[in-house]
Scaffold this motif. Structure first.
Motif, short mmCIF file in Angstrom:
data_model
loop_
_atom_site.label_atom_id
_atom_site.label_comp_id
_atom_site.label_asym_id
_atom_site.label_seq_id
_atom_site.Cartn_x
_atom_site.Cartn_y
_atom_site.Cartn_z
N LYS A 160 24.13 110.26 12.68
CA LYS A 160 23.37 109.47 13.65
C LYS A 160 24.30 108.53 14.43
O LYS A 160 24.10 108.31 15.62
N TRP A 173 14.63 108.49 15.76
CA TRP A 173 14.51 109.44 14.65
C TRP A 173 13.30 109.03 13.80
O TRP A 173 13.18 107.88 13.41
N GLU A 174 12.43 109.99 13.54
CA GLU A 174 11.32 109.76 12.62
C GLU A 174 11.72 110.33 11.27
O GLU A 174 12.19 111.46 11.18
N LYS A 175 11.53 109.55 10.22
CA LYS A 175 11.92 109.99 8.88
C LYS A 175 10.68 110.37 8.09
O LYS A 175 9.67 109.67 8.11
N GLU A 176 10.78 111.52 7.40
CA GLU A 176 9.72 112.00 6.53
C GLU A 176 10.33 112.34 5.19
O GLU A 176 11.39 112.97 5.13
N ASN A 177 9.69 111.93 4.10
CA ASN A 177 10.18 112.21 2.76
C ASN A 177 9.38 113.33 2.11
O ASN A 177 8.16 113.36 2.20
N ILE A 191 23.37 111.45 6.84
CA ILE A 191 22.57 111.24 8.04
C ILE A 191 23.07 110.01 8.81
O ILE A 191 23.11 110.02 10.03
N GLU A 192 23.50 108.99 8.08
CA GLU A 192 23.99 107.78 8.74
C GLU A 192 25.22 108.07 9.59
O GLU A 192 25.34 107.60 10.72
N GLU A 229 14.71 114.78 2.77
CA GLU A 229 14.32 113.84 3.81
C GLU A 229 14.55 114.53 5.14
O GLU A 229 15.62 115.09 5.38
N ASN A 230 13.53 114.53 6.00
CA ASN A 230 13.65 115.10 7.33
C ASN A 230 13.79 113.99 8.35
O ASN A 230 13.05 113.02 8.31
N TYR A 231 14.73 114.17 9.28
CA TYR A 231 14.94 113.24 10.38
C TYR A 231 14.66 114.01 11.65
O TYR A 231 15.38 114.96 11.98
N SER A 239 17.95 116.57 5.00
CA SER A 239 18.94 115.98 4.11
C SER A 239 18.47 116.10 2.66
O SER A 239 17.30 115.85 2.36
#
Length: 142
Positions: free
Chosen positions: A86, A95-99, A82-83, A104-106, A117
């Motif tokens: 991005k 980007w909002e991150k959700e675990n 993801i890094e 992991e969703n971005y 991810s």
């Protein structure tokens, strides 16, 4: 397969009807209705899922893909960290991150784009039709 933010993927454009998609790709490998009565098409070889919204006259409104040939602005997506992605997509500001356990969703709300991810690699892309003032911004037929 080219992801076109706010529009769709390759020849798939938000707002298409099922017959439009059938004329391009033929019959899906699997077709069913979800709990909201939306029609779902799955094409195994393309690694692509499409949702046609029942409440919107069965227009194409959501796409999910794990196709290794997915690109966003000519950058490969699947398998990247993801890094790295991005840093290549600098026009996507937030980007909002959700675990979720393993995943992991971005989420980039401006483009209604989700990068999923797992094990620090992007494995799936989800793209939805943009909503403006409570109305879908259908791109097909413009």
């Amino acid at each position: 397969m080219k992801v076109i933010p706010k529009n769709g993927i390759d020849k798939l454009v938000f707002g298409m009807k099922q017959n439009d998609v059938l004329s391009i790709f033929g019959n899906p490998d699997k077709q069913f209705k979800d709990e909201d009565q939306n029609v779902i098409f799955i094409y195994n070889d393309l690694m692509l899922q499409m949702s046609f919204y029942e409440e919107e006259d069965f227009r194409l409104g959501y796409l999910i893909s794990s196709n290794p040939e997915l690109t966003i602005f000519d950058h490969n997506v699947i398998g990247k960290t993801i890094e790295n992605l991005k840093s290549e997509l600098l026009t996507f500001k937030t980007w909002e991150k959700e675990n979720f356990d393993l995943a992991e969703n971005y989420f980039n709300e401006e483009n209604w784009l989700i990068l999923v991810s797992e094990f620090n690699k992007i494995v799936k892309v989800e793209l939805g039709c943009i909503i403006n003032d409570d109305e879908f911004d259908w791109k097909y037929g413009e």
